[in-house]
Scaffold this motif. Structure first.
Motif, short mmCIF file in Angstrom:
data_model
loop_
_atom_site.label_atom_id
_atom_site.label_comp_id
_atom_site.label_asym_id
_atom_site.label_seq_id
_atom_site.Cartn_x
_atom_site.Cartn_y
_atom_site.Cartn_z
N UNK A 174 0.82 -1.21 0.00
CA UNK A 174 0.00 0.00 0.00
C UNK A 174 0.86 1.26 0.00
N UNK A 175 2.01 1.21 0.66
CA UNK A 175 2.91 2.36 0.70
C UNK A 175 3.73 2.51 -0.58
N UNK A 176 3.59 1.54 -1.48
CA UNK A 176 4.22 1.65 -2.79
C UNK A 176 5.68 1.27 -2.84
N UNK A 177 6.17 0.50 -1.85
CA UNK A 177 7.59 0.16 -1.87
C UNK A 177 7.83 -1.31 -2.20
N UNK A 178 6.76 -2.03 -2.55
CA UNK A 178 6.91 -3.44 -2.91
C UNK A 178 7.25 -3.57 -4.39
N UNK A 179 7.97 -4.61 -4.72
CA UNK A 179 8.29 -4.87 -6.11
C UNK A 179 7.08 -5.47 -6.84
N UNK A 180 6.92 -5.13 -8.11
CA UNK A 180 5.83 -5.66 -8.92
C UNK A 180 6.25 -6.99 -9.53
N UNK A 181 5.40 -8.00 -9.35
CA UNK A 181 5.68 -9.32 -9.90
C UNK A 181 5.29 -9.33 -11.39
#
Length: 308
Positions: A174-181
């Motif tokens: 949600x905070x936008x710091x995860x990598x996109x699979x």
């Protein structure tokens, strides 16, 4: 978990409890509510309702959409703040109602793509709530009575298709710091102002990402169980640029969608400010601390809490 009822004396609470009269006898409470409702309608809702979003052309295909999201994530860097509010809502088994606890953020460290550390206080308790995650484990500690509970688990023990989805990983995304699979099975559709990326596994919907087409910021994420049933939703708002080319939402609401009220686990975050972390904080290694001495200790396996 056992939670005591917190006394409330707000105007609406008194109305709900019947203390100011009931709907049938058109008491002063309900007269006031009606007058307020009419005032809101006549005044155009006082600006509280959001204006319809402008509609812009979306991306032409999945690849373009994923590339656009990736280009933003490439500008991620460690972030830190000690200003903001955090709240958590759980079911009170003793009083058979929902209980909401508010905290003030004392430290929030975000280290892409998987590390997060959050410490918050309430009243005079400085470490009233601690939340953390790294590539291997996650943990949530709520110290004050009546909650006094600690949840922890290993990511390798979790099945994304079961259990609650409100956890540190959901917050990281949600905070936008995860990598996109990017290698997952994604499809792209458009509804009004949104591009919608839909992820499927074995033909079943697992996730939907709603992206505002005009600035390509994520506004909503829906999570689904192994049967394709919605189990959680994250709503993101008030984006601000925190480093060149990278913005995060300053208001986040993550809600479980279980039909069973006892499974309620909702989180709200409102940041006042956030910026690049200092070198010392950026180098801080987020690790799960020793299990605290609280009334309830739970280990999460496949999304289910098992009391230890």
């Amino acid at each position: 978990m056992r939670i005591r009822k917190t006394e409330s004396s707000t105007f609406l609470d008194k109305c709900r409890m019947g203390g100011l009269g009931r709907l049938g006898d058109f008491s002063p409470c309900w007269k006031t509510i009606c007058v307020l409702a009419i005032f809101v309608l006549l005044s155009g809702c006082g600006g509280n309702l959001k204006k319809p979003l402008k509609i812009c052309p979306g991306k032409d295909n999945v690849t373009e959409s994923l590339v656009a999201l990736q280009s933003q994530s490439e500008n991620m860097l460690p972030l830190f703040t000690n200003k903001g509010d955090f709240s958590i809502e759980l079911y009170d088994f003793e009083m058979e109602e929902l209980h909401k606890q508010h905290f003030n953020i004392r430290a929030l460290l975000l280290k892409p793509p998987s590390e997060i550390f959050l410490q918050a206080k309430t009243g005079i308790i400085d470490k009233a709530m601690i939340l953390g995650s790294n590539a291997d484990e996650f943990w949530i500690q709520v110290s004050p009575d009546p909650v006094s509970s600690y949840w922890w688990g290993k990511w390798s023990d979790q099945d994304s298709g079961t259990g609650i989805m409100v956890n540190p990983k959901t917050m990281i995304e949600a905070l936008g710091i995860a990598e996109i699979d990017v290698d997952a099975n994604w499809s792209l559709t458009n509804e009004g102002p949104y591009d919608i990326l839909t992820k499927k596994e074995n033909g079943v919907i697992k996730k939907k990402i709603y992206i505002y087409s005009c600035d390509y910021k994520v506004h909503k994420i829906e999570y689904f169980d192994r049967y394709g049933k919605a189990i959680a939703i994250a709503k993101l708002d008030k984006y601000q640029e925190v480093s060149p080319g990278f913005s995060i939402p300053f208001e986040i609401a993550i809600n479980s969608l279980s039909e069973n009220i006892e499974d309620t686990f909702n989180v709200e975050i409102k940041l006042e400010s956030i910026g690049p972390a200092s070198e010392n904080r950026a180098n801080y290694k987020v690790v799960r601390p020793k299990t605290p001495s609280l009334n309830h200790i739970y280990r999460i396996i496949d999304g289910q809490p098992i009391e230890q």
